[in-house]
Design an enzyme around this catalytic site. Structure first.
Site, short mmCIF file in Angstrom:
data_model
loop_
_atom_site.label_atom_id
_atom_site.label_comp_id
_atom_site.label_asym_id
_atom_site.label_seq_id
_atom_site.Cartn_x
_atom_site.Cartn_y
_atom_site.Cartn_z
N GLU A 63 -53.56 -21.79 -4.43
CA GLU A 63 -53.76 -22.51 -3.19
C GLU A 63 -54.89 -23.20 -2.87
O GLU A 63 -54.87 -24.29 -2.10
CB GLU A 63 -53.58 -21.41 -2.02
CG GLU A 63 -52.11 -20.56 -2.29
CD GLU A 63 -51.99 -19.60 -2.99
OE1 GLU A 63 -52.68 -19.49 -3.90
OE2 GLU A 63 -50.90 -18.87 -3.20
N PHE A 74 -48.22 -5.59 4.81
CA PHE A 74 -48.14 -6.10 3.71
C PHE A 74 -48.71 -7.43 3.77
O PHE A 74 -47.92 -8.40 4.55
CB PHE A 74 -47.03 -6.02 2.84
CG PHE A 74 -47.15 -6.44 1.44
CD1 PHE A 74 -48.11 -6.15 0.41
CD2 PHE A 74 -46.32 -7.56 1.08
CE1 PHE A 74 -48.35 -6.53 -0.98
CE2 PHE A 74 -46.55 -8.09 -0.19
CZ PHE A 74 -47.39 -7.65 -1.03
N GLN A 75 -49.57 -7.96 2.95
CA GLN A 75 -50.16 -9.37 2.96
C GLN A 75 -50.22 -10.00 4.49
O GLN A 75 -49.99 -11.06 4.72
CB GLN A 75 -49.05 -10.29 2.15
CG GLN A 75 -49.00 -9.85 0.77
CD GLN A 75 -48.34 -10.99 -0.18
OE1 GLN A 75 -47.38 -11.60 0.32
NE2 GLN A 75 -48.79 -11.09 -1.39
N LYS A 106 -43.47 -15.15 10.17
CA LYS A 106 -41.93 -15.19 9.85
C LYS A 106 -40.80 -15.17 10.44
O LYS A 106 -39.99 -15.80 10.43
CB LYS A 106 -41.69 -13.92 8.54
CG LYS A 106 -40.69 -14.07 7.70
CD LYS A 106 -40.73 -12.96 6.50
CE LYS A 106 -39.46 -12.85 5.84
NZ LYS A 106 -39.36 -14.09 4.86
N MET A 135 -76.53 -29.08 -13.21
CA MET A 135 -77.64 -29.47 -11.95
C MET A 135 -78.28 -28.38 -11.67
O MET A 135 -79.73 -28.29 -11.22
CB MET A 135 -76.46 -29.59 -10.55
CG MET A 135 -77.32 -30.23 -9.54
SD MET A 135 -78.42 -31.75 -10.01
CE MET A 135 -77.38 -32.87 -9.41
C1 LIG Z 1 -67.74 -23.35 -6.10
C2 LIG Z 1 -69.46 -23.64 -6.43
N1 LIG Z 1 -70.11 -22.78 -6.95
C3 LIG Z 1 -71.63 -22.87 -7.40
C4 LIG Z 1 -71.87 -24.34 -7.04
C5 LIG Z 1 -73.45 -24.48 -7.34
N2 LIG Z 1 -73.78 -25.51 -8.20
C6 LIG Z 1 -73.98 -26.77 -8.00
S1 LIG Z 1 -73.84 -28.10 -9.35
C7 LIG Z 1 -73.60 -26.48 -10.22
C8 LIG Z 1 -73.55 -27.06 -11.66
C9 LIG Z 1 -72.35 -27.61 -12.04
O1 LIG Z 1 -72.26 -27.38 -13.45
P1 LIG Z 1 -71.02 -28.50 -14.21
O2 LIG Z 1 -69.81 -28.57 -13.58
O3 LIG Z 1 -71.06 -28.42 -15.66
O4 LIG Z 1 -71.85 -29.89 -13.87
P2 LIG Z 1 -73.12 -30.54 -14.39
O5 LIG Z 1 -74.21 -30.29 -13.60
O6 LIG Z 1 -73.48 -29.85 -15.73
O7 LIG Z 1 -72.83 -32.03 -14.90
C10 LIG Z 1 -73.55 -25.45 -9.64
C11 LIG Z 1 -73.36 -24.22 -10.51
C12 LIG Z 1 -71.05 -25.07 -6.42
N3 LIG Z 1 -71.64 -26.24 -6.08
N4 LIG Z 1 -69.94 -24.78 -6.24
#
Ligand SMILES: Cc1ncc(C[n+]2csc(CCOP(=O)(O)OP(=O)(O)O)c2C)c(N)n1
Lengths: 565, 192
Positions: free
Chosen positions: A50, A112-113, A162, A476
């Protein structure tokens, strides 16, 4: 007038609103709507989660400007939509989520749900509704669409018990609605318009800082006209990319934490900033006390709460960005007087900054540089693809190294920064624009957050392309660890990486692998030439960092720059 | 963004907001969620229908610095069911609260003294027992504070209160948005 059940009424309402496709996932609470849908002319796209349904609807909405529609079941189906709602709402994307709910007599019984999804979603939606009678269904849906798409657009949830879906009522779609309390303010105040126009004409070092509001209000053309009329350079936010042509000589690129050197320098030296459809996000301003110290600020925003929120502005213009720009253009006339010499000097100063510090990255060495992959994709698509991104370093490289000519060509989760947004959003874009070449630029972390959507892609036969810049890390976050935490790479290494080629193949999708710089061009070519969907796994240099970078707490001209080799 | 609550205390001010809303289910929750979601405490709250049964008024008292209050007001105005928000503070308005308080009244002296105070504060004795009087006091916050202060010496056994409700003396003009303020607002906001 005809009597029909709630499910049919809902579908008739959707048709009246011009809905062509609904994204979602079924369950017991909504099964009747699905049966009615199957008999209707509407298309239903069955995502595999979803959350992905909401991102797909966002992709649809962000690429067309039309509202995206989602249908999910009660309880877990509903709670799974929260991240999507929050992201859409923060980025002002019109999305409507219809949730099933237990029958009215069971509400409040821990049935439920059963989840109080109206309560849960309240802080992450623009508005939401619990429909308590089949008779109210049509007028509520009408109001929901109006709220989602007007003013500052946003996410709206409609909760459908529902027995409201199963009950019958006369179907009558209201032609008009009027809400006592909700009247978006779209036209700018004439006095503020003339003040803005005068400031724009007088300034010696003006700059336009354009945000997502330019894209959502369809103001790109007016922005180009204003910029060219007065010879004013333009920088955009992440959300504003494509709102001003990326190859235009007056375009400076993105500003902010990973903004281009010339863009950030220009902000700090400008004597006037026109902020158009942008909200001074902390990722843009850096240290607020030292942001744009020399500039008077004109701020256009349709959302009153954005004005004076972060900083006080000299000319507030509460209005739709397009209407405000049109009014300013009117006030300026055909050939306004402005200090031409000073502007030439200002533009050549900006050009000098760019010569001093263009976007740079290491071009040699045995490893693939992620920036080079983005540039190759730009070249191979002749700048014409719709680029969708996940969140991380790859997102910033996609923002910096691909030049977006048109609005809605760059689609990314900005305000909330949702990893896992890209693939489902990409799918939604492709549904909306079957003829377009749509590419998800992904990280190896983000792509796994909604990888199941490859199944949807396969089932729907959507020819999307996924380019994973695989650095085997949460790049990042690791970049922050490297630059600001002395290289403590705690919990950010994603190794071993899954075999993305095999993973794609498991979903019946072609996979391509590139491990050396020499293989990049061929991989992109093959994946683009392949008719169906394709996944590209680029094993890139894990040491690559996003530059420039403004460290937290620094002014935006205090950038860390790519080291010179 | 972050609304920091560690503002210098001298800047904090009590604001009385009169919020006209559609009388629809959930509207009070929307208003209070918006405020509590920003980490603010509501000092006092009262809700009632107005002359128009489709419209209710929420009177709400909240303490904060001007920037945060102005942001909260704008956010409240953005809620779909909110018709009008007026910050009565700084305008000419009347406010009333009703409080019931049970005080010890055992000796004749105490009883006489409490009765005299009732006169002064125009309070009513609404319940009497062998050992206590229960008083009803209405008034503005200052009057009620003063009365409670004096009653304390007798020994207060229990005290309940309604929220404060308020009304402008005449129709106040809506305060202009963005009245002149300092240029940069909160340099602390720009952290990562
Ligand atoms: C749902 C979610 N969880 C955690 C983060 C924190 N976060 C920001 S960038 C990042 C790393 C992303 O890694 P990747 O997709 O491999 O991209 P890269 O930076 O290596 O290009 C994280 C964990 C986020 N933005 N969104």
């Amino acid at each position: 007038m005809t009597k029909m059940n709630g499910a049919r009424i809902l579908i008739e309402c959707w048709k009246k609103e011009g809905v062509e496709v609904v994204f979602g996932y079924p369950g017991a609470a909504t099964v009747e709507i699905h049966h009615a849908l199957a008999e209707s002319s509407l298309r239903f796209v069955l995502t595999r989660h979803e959350q992905a349904a909401v991102h797909a609807a966002e992709g649809y909405a962000r690429s067309t400007g039309r509202p995206g529609v989602v249908l999910v079941t009660s309880g877990p189906g509903a709670t799974n939509t929260i991240t999507g709602l929050a992201g859409a709402n923060m980025d002002s994307v019109p999305v409507l989520v219809f949730t099933g709910q237990v029958a009215r007599m069971l509400i409040g019984n821990d049935a439920f749900q059963e989840v109080d999804i109206v309560g849960v979603s309240r802080p992450v939606t623009k508005h939401n509704y619990l429909v308590l009678s089949t008779h109210d269904l049509a007028s509520t849906v009408k109001e929901a669409f109006y709220v989602a798409t007007s003013g500052r657009p946003g996410a709206v949830l409609v909760d459908l018990p529902k027995d409201v879906i199963g009950g019958t009522a006369e179907f009558q779609y209201p032609k008009k609605i009027s809400l006592k309390a909700y009247r978006p303010h779209l036209t700018p105040h004439p006095r503020q318009v003339s003040r803005a126009a005068a400031l724009l004409a007088q300034a010696e070092r003006p700059l336009i800082y354009a945000g997502g509001g330019i894209v959502s209000s369809g103001a790109s053309e007016e922005l180009v006209r204003l910029s060219e009329l007065l010879n004013i350079p333009v920088t955009t936010t992440l959300m504003g990319l494509g709102g001003f042509p990326g190859t235009h000589p007056l375009f400076l690129g993105m500003l902010g934490m990973h903004g281009l050197y010339r863009a950030n320098m220009a902000v700090q030296r400008a004597d006037l900033i026109l902020a158009a459809g942008a909200r001074f996000d902390d990722r843009v301003t850096g240290a607020l006390g030292r942001f744009a110290p020399e500039a008077a600020i004109v701020h256009i925003d349709v959302d009153t709460t954005s004005i004076h929120k972060i900083l006080d502005v000299d000319v507030p213009l509460v209005a739709d960005a397009r209407q405000a720009l049109l009014a300013i253009l009117m006030a300026l006339g055909e050939a306004p007087d402005y200090p031409k010499k000073a502007r030439e000097k200002w533009l050549s100063q900006i050009e000098a900054w760019n010569r001093e510090e263009p976007l740079r990255y290491k071009k040699d060495g045995p490893l693939i540089q992620p920036q080079a992959v983005v540039e190759e994709i730009y070249r191979a698509t002749r700048g014409k693809a719709v680029i969708v991104t996940e969140v991380g370093q790859h997102q910033m490289w996609a923002a910096q190294h691909y030049l977006y000519e048109r609005p809605r060509q760059f689609i990314s989760s900005g305000g909330l920064g949702v990893m896992g947004f890209g693939l489902p959003a990409c799918l939604g874009v492709q549904v909306a624009r079957p003829e377009a070449l749509v590419i998800d630029i992904a990280g190896d972390g983000s792509i796994l957050m909604n990888i199941q959507e490859l199944a949807t892609v396969a089932q729907e036969g959507l020819p999307v392309k996924v380019a994973i810049l695989n650095n085997q890390a949460l790049g990042m976050v690791r970049q922050w660890q490297e630059l600001f935490y002395g290289g403590r790479y705690a919990q950010t290494i994603l190794s071993p990486s899954p075999d993305f080629v095999k993973l794609a193949e498991a979903f019946g999708i072609r996979g391509f692998l590139a491990e050396k710089p020499a293989e990049v061009e061929e991989t992109v070519r093959l994946a683009l030439a392949h008719e169906g969907p394709a996944v590209m796994d680029f094993r890139v240099d894990p040491a690559a960092l996003v530059y420039p970078m403004v460290p937290a707490g620094k002014a935006i001209d205090e950038m860390m720059l790519s080291p010179r080799s | 963004m972050e609304f920091s609550t560690d503002q210098p205390p001298e800047k904090l001010k009590r604001h009385t907001l009169a919020i006209l809303v559609d009388n629809s289910p959930g509207v009070l929750a929307r208003v209070t969620t918006l405020i509590s979601g920003r980490g603010f405490n509501i000092d006092s709250l009262s809700v009632a229908e107005t002359m128009d049964p489709e419209v209710s008024v929420i009177t709400l008292i909240i303490t904060g610095n001007p920037r945060i209050i102005s942001q909260i007001i704008k956010q409240l105005r953005k809620l779909i069911n909110v018709i009008r928000v007026t910050d009565l503070s700084g305008t000419d308005y009347v406010e009333r609260q009703l409080i019931m308080v049970r005080v010890k009244a055992e000796s004749d002296g105490a009883r006489a003294e409490i009765t005299r105070l009732c006169d002064i504060f125009r309070a009513k004795i609404i319940d009497v027992s062998l050992k206590s009087y229960t008083l009803e006091i209405t008034g503005g916050m200052d009057k009620i504070k003063a009365a409670l202060n004096l009653l304390k010496s007798f020994g207060v056994e229990e005290q309940v209160s309604t929220g404060l409700t308020a009304m402008a003396r005449s129709h106040p003009a809506a305060p202009p948005d963005g009245a002149a303020r300092g240029r940069r607002l909160d340099p602390k906001n720009a952290d990562g």
